[in-house]
Design a protein around this motif. Structure first.
Motif, PDB file in Angstrom:
ATOM      1  N   LEU A  77       0.831  -1.210   0.000  1.00  0.00           N
ATOM      2  CA  LEU A  77       0.000   0.000   0.000  1.00  0.00           C
ATOM      3  C   LEU A  77       0.864   1.257   0.000  1.00  0.00           C
ATOM      4  O   LEU A  77       0.543   2.246  -0.667  1.00  0.00           O
ATOM      5  N   TYR A  78       1.963   1.216   0.749  1.00  0.00           N
ATOM      6  CA  TYR A  78       2.868   2.366   0.781  1.00  0.00           C
ATOM      7  C   TYR A  78       3.478   2.598  -0.608  1.00  0.00           C
ATOM      8  O   TYR A  78       3.498   3.732  -1.108  1.00  0.00           O
ATOM      9  N   ALA A  79       3.967   1.531  -1.230  1.00  0.00           N
ATOM     10  CA  ALA A  79       4.572   1.648  -2.557  1.00  0.00           C
ATOM     11  C   ALA A  79       3.568   2.180  -3.572  1.00  0.00           C
ATOM     12  O   ALA A  79       3.908   2.989  -4.443  1.00  0.00           O
ATOM     13  N   LYS A  80       2.328   1.763  -3.438  1.00  0.00           N
ATOM     14  CA  LYS A  80       1.286   2.176  -4.382  1.00  0.00           C
ATOM     15  C   LYS A  80       0.885   3.633  -4.199  1.00  0.00           C
ATOM     16  O   LYS A  80       0.817   4.402  -5.167  1.00  0.00           O
ATOM     17  N   HIS A  81       0.625   4.031  -2.957  1.00  0.00           N
ATOM     18  CA  HIS A  81       0.024   5.352  -2.708  1.00  0.00           C
ATOM     19  C   HIS A  81       1.034   6.463  -2.442  1.00  0.00           C
ATOM     20  O   HIS A  81       0.716   7.633  -2.632  1.00  0.00           O
ATOM     21  N   VAL A  82       2.238   6.120  -2.000  1.00  0.00           N
ATOM     22  CA  VAL A  82       3.250   7.149  -1.739  1.00  0.00           C
ATOM     23  C   VAL A  82       4.285   7.197  -2.869  1.00  0.00           C
ATOM     24  O   VAL A  82       4.679   8.268  -3.314  1.00  0.00           O
ATOM     25  N   PHE A  83       4.704   6.018  -3.357  1.00  0.00           N
ATOM     26  CA  PHE A  83       5.678   5.964  -4.455  1.00  0.00           C
ATOM     27  C   PHE A  83       5.022   5.832  -5.829  1.00  0.00           C
ATOM     28  O   PHE A  83       5.698   5.778  -6.845  1.00  0.00           O
ATOM     29  N   ASN A  84       3.677   5.741  -5.839  1.00  0.00           N
ATOM     30  CA  ASN A  84       2.908   5.684  -7.096  1.00  0.00           C
ATOM     31  C   ASN A  84       3.324   4.517  -7.997  1.00  0.00           C
ATOM     32  O   ASN A  84       3.427   4.654  -9.215  1.00  0.00           O
ATOM     33  N   ILE A  85       3.575   3.366  -7.394  1.00  0.00           N
ATOM     34  CA  ILE A  85       3.905   2.151  -8.149  1.00  0.00           C
ATOM     35  C   ILE A  85       2.620   1.346  -8.349  1.00  0.00           C
ATOM     36  O   ILE A  85       1.985   0.931  -7.384  1.00  0.00           O
ATOM     37  N   THR A  86       2.229   1.154  -9.582  1.00  0.00           N
ATOM     38  CA  THR A  86       1.010   0.397  -9.878  1.00  0.00           C
ATOM     39  C   THR A  86       1.243  -1.093  -9.626  1.00  0.00           C
ATOM     40  O   THR A  86       2.216  -1.661 -10.101  1.00  0.00           O
ATOM     41  N   ASN A  87       0.353  -1.698  -8.865  1.00  0.00           N
ATOM     42  CA  ASN A  87       0.415  -3.141  -8.574  1.00  0.00           C
ATOM     43  C   ASN A  87       1.811  -3.589  -8.140  1.00  0.00           C
ATOM     44  O   ASN A  87       2.474  -4.394  -8.819  1.00  0.00           O
ATOM     45  N   PRO A  88       2.319  -3.081  -7.008  1.00  0.00           N
ATOM     46  CA  PRO A  88       3.694  -3.375  -6.562  1.00  0.00           C
ATOM     47  C   PRO A  88       3.949  -4.874  -6.413  1.00  0.00           C
ATOM     48  O   PRO A  88       3.103  -5.620  -5.918  1.00  0.00           O
ATOM     49  N   LYS A  89       5.131  -5.294  -6.837  1.00  0.00           N
ATOM     50  CA  LYS A  89       5.541  -6.697  -6.708  1.00  0.00           C
ATOM     51  C   LYS A  89       6.110  -6.914  -5.315  1.00  0.00           C
ATOM     52  O   LYS A  89       7.017  -6.194  -4.899  1.00  0.00           O
ATOM     53  N   VAL A  90       5.604  -7.918  -4.615  1.00  0.00           N
ATOM     54  CA  VAL A  90       6.021  -8.198  -3.237  1.00  0.00           C
ATOM     55  C   VAL A  90       6.840  -9.481  -3.196  1.00  0.00           C
ATOM     56  O   VAL A  90       6.384 -10.538  -3.648  1.00  0.00           O
ATOM     57  N   GLY A  91       8.052  -9.392  -2.658  1.00  0.00           N
ATOM     58  CA  GLY A  91       8.915 -10.562  -2.543  1.00  0.00           C
ATOM     59  C   GLY A  91       9.282 -10.852  -1.100  1.00  0.00           C
ATOM     60  O   GLY A  91       9.426  -9.935  -0.291  1.00  0.00           O
ATOM     61  N   LEU A  92       9.419 -12.122  -0.776  1.00  0.00           N
ATOM     62  CA  LEU A  92       9.791 -12.550   0.576  1.00  0.00           C
ATOM     63  C   LEU A  92      11.293 -12.824   0.600  1.00  0.00           C
ATOM     64  O   LEU A  92      11.786 -13.687  -0.141  1.00  0.00           O
ATOM     65  N   MET A  93      12.045 -12.096   1.423  1.00  0.00           N
ATOM     66  CA  MET A  93      13.496 -12.274   1.498  1.00  0.00           C
ATOM     67  C   MET A  93      13.820 -13.658   2.049  1.00  0.00           C
ATOM     68  O   MET A  93      13.339 -14.031   3.126  1.00  0.00           O
ATOM     69  N   ASN A  94      14.652 -14.397   1.300  1.00  0.00           N
ATOM     70  CA  ASN A  94      14.943 -15.768   1.684  1.00  0.00           C
ATOM     71  C   ASN A  94      16.340 -16.146   1.186  1.00  0.00           C
ATOM     72  O   ASN A  94      17.035 -15.338   0.566  1.00  0.00           O
ATOM     73  N   LEU A  95      16.748 -17.371   1.441  1.00  0.00           N
ATOM     74  CA  LEU A  95      18.077 -17.812   1.015  1.00  0.00           C
ATOM     75  C   LEU A  95      18.006 -18.671  -0.239  1.00  0.00           C
ATOM     76  O   LEU A  95      18.966 -19.339  -0.616  1.00  0.00           O
ATOM     77  N   GLY A  96      16.879 -18.630  -0.907  1.00  0.00           N
ATOM     78  CA  GLY A  96      16.699 -19.334  -2.174  1.00  0.00           C
ATOM     79  C   GLY A  96      15.329 -19.011  -2.731  1.00  0.00           C
ATOM     80  O   GLY A  96      14.434 -18.590  -1.988  1.00  0.00           O
ATOM     81  N   GLU A 147      13.224 -21.155  -4.272  1.00  0.00           N
ATOM     82  CA  GLU A 147      12.265 -22.256  -4.206  1.00  0.00           C
ATOM     83  C   GLU A 147      11.328 -22.117  -2.997  1.00  0.00           C
ATOM     84  O   GLU A 147      11.731 -21.660  -1.929  1.00  0.00           O
ATOM     85  N   GLU A 148      10.099 -22.555  -3.179  1.00  0.00           N
ATOM     86  CA  GLU A 148       9.058 -22.396  -2.159  1.00  0.00           C
ATOM     87  C   GLU A 148       9.425 -23.034  -0.826  1.00  0.00           C
ATOM     88  O   GLU A 148       9.097 -22.512   0.238  1.00  0.00           O
ATOM     89  N   GLN A 149      10.109 -24.149  -0.862  1.00  0.00           N
ATOM     90  CA  GLN A 149      10.412 -24.893   0.368  1.00  0.00           C
ATOM     91  C   GLN A 149      11.665 -24.394   1.085  1.00  0.00           C
ATOM     92  O   GLN A 149      12.015 -24.897   2.154  1.00  0.00           O
ATOM     93  N   LYS A 150      12.354 -23.395   0.540  1.00  0.00           N
ATOM     94  CA  LYS A 150      13.602 -22.910   1.133  1.00  0.00           C
ATOM     95  C   LYS A 150      13.329 -22.046   2.373  1.00  0.00           C
ATOM     96  O   LYS A 150      12.251 -21.517   2.577  1.00  0.00           O
ATOM     97  N   GLY A 151      14.374 -21.899   3.192  1.00  0.00           N
ATOM     98  CA  GLY A 151      14.319 -20.950   4.295  1.00  0.00           C
ATOM     99  C   GLY A 151      14.046 -21.545   5.652  1.00  0.00           C
ATOM    100  O   GLY A 151      14.114 -22.758   5.863  1.00  0.00           O
ATOM    101  N   THR A 152      13.725 -20.678   6.581  1.00  0.00           N
ATOM    102  CA  THR A 152      13.436 -21.065   7.959  1.00  0.00           C
ATOM    103  C   THR A 152      11.975 -21.501   8.077  1.00  0.00           C
ATOM    104  O   THR A 152      11.182 -21.341   7.146  1.00  0.00           O
TER     105      THR A 152
END
Length: 313
Positions: free
Chosen positions: A164-183, A185-190
């Motif tokens: 919402l911040y990226a959309k309404h303050v930075f004016n980014i249409t449909n912002p892409k959201v990524g989860l920080m991880n060590l790979g 693949e879906e099964q990676k990480g903690t």
């Protein structure tokens, strides 16, 4: 519209806050006022010292100051007339549309939780940081220090608020959201990131693009990067160190100049009933100026109301 600035907050206050307010006043419309909150006699003397005679700048008296090293909760209870609680009082009453400070970070965070409180439905408010992208834009990273330990549903809400911040303050249409991880693949990480991935995966409210890695921080793979506050703080501080390293080596680069903390000026607390920005303790006048300008953008976008509306959908 009025924006409150803690004139006593920061290692170099009130000199830098007064100078920063003057710089900001030259870049905002005449109908926006900056309210300097703090000891009136000291602020007025600084305004005279720096020849600041500006109708866009007002002063609101606060008897006391919460120092940088004080315990946040104790200081807020023992110093109710300090500049930080007084500033929050102005925000809660609606007298100002945003409040920003380069003062005690803990007091700013605790003050937000006790005064204007979290938006109903938000589990844990977080602090958003900004990452310079190679494309010239900024990405949002959240959380960057408020919540060192998180649960999966908290990470999911960070994704919602960051989007919402990226959309309404930075004016980014449909912002892409990524989860920080060590790979990727879906099964990676903690256990935390694996469980959070499933929450993102089943919800269509945001544009989730999956896991991202550290090498994706500065490209356009994701506009919003989600992580716990421990990870986010390490990433943000490391990114800021790039600018210092280049400065020491007398290397000038336009892209890496944007890693200078002064370029943004501060980090907003998202998930609370108001617009609040926290600045660096070492903030210069330029950083204070940009913190005020960021506060203006947040107030104009009513980002806290957008988050509240989103939760009610």
């Amino acid at each position: 519209m009025k924006i409150a600035l803690d004139a006593m907050g920061g290692d170099f206050a009130p000199d830098c806050t007064v100078k920063g307010a003057e710089l900001a006043s030259q870049e905002i419309p005449d109908d926006i006022k900056i309210v300097l909150v703090g000891k009136e006699d000291i602020i007025q003397s600084k305004l005279r010292e720096y020849n600041v005679d500006n109708p866009s700048i007002e002063v609101f008296h606060a008897d006391d100051v919460i120092e940088m090293g004080e315990h946040p909760t104790k200081a807020l209870s023992q110093k109710p007339k300090a500049s930080i609680p007084v500033g929050y009082g102005l925000l809660k009453s609606g007298a100002v549309k945003a409040f920003c400070s380069a003062g005690n970070t803990g007091a700013m965070h605790v003050g937000a939780m006790f005064t204007i409180k979290a938006i109903e439905g938000i589990i844990r408010p977080g602090i958003a940081g900004f990452i310079p992208k190679e494309s010239g834009d900024f990405g949002v990273i959240m959380d960057v220090g408020a919540n060192a330990d998180c649960k999966p549903d908290v990470l999911y809400q960070f994704g919602e608020m960051g989007s919402l911040y990226a959309k309404h303050v930075f004016n980014i249409t449909n912002p892409k959201v990524g989860l920080m991880n060590l790979g990727e693949e879906e099964q990676k990480g903690t256990l935390l990131t694996q469980a959070a991935y499933q929450l993102f995966k089943i919800n269509s409210k945001i544009n989730f693009i999956g896991n991202i890695e550290g090498r994706d921080l500065f490209n356009d793979k994701a506009d919003v990067i989600v992580c716990d506050g421990f990870t986010g703080n390490v990433i943000l501080k490391m990114a800021e160190s790039f600018f210092d390293l280049l400065q020491k080596r007398n290397i000038k680069d336009d892209y890496f100049d944007r890693f200078n903390y002064e370029a943004i000026g501060g980090s907003p607390i998202l998930g609370i009933n108001g617009n609040v920005v926290i600045g660096h303790g070492v903030s210069s006048p330029e950083a204070i100026k940009n913190m005020i300008l960021l506060s203006v953008k947040m107030a104009e976008s009513n980002i806290h109301l957008k988050i509240k509306e989103h939760l009610g959908e």
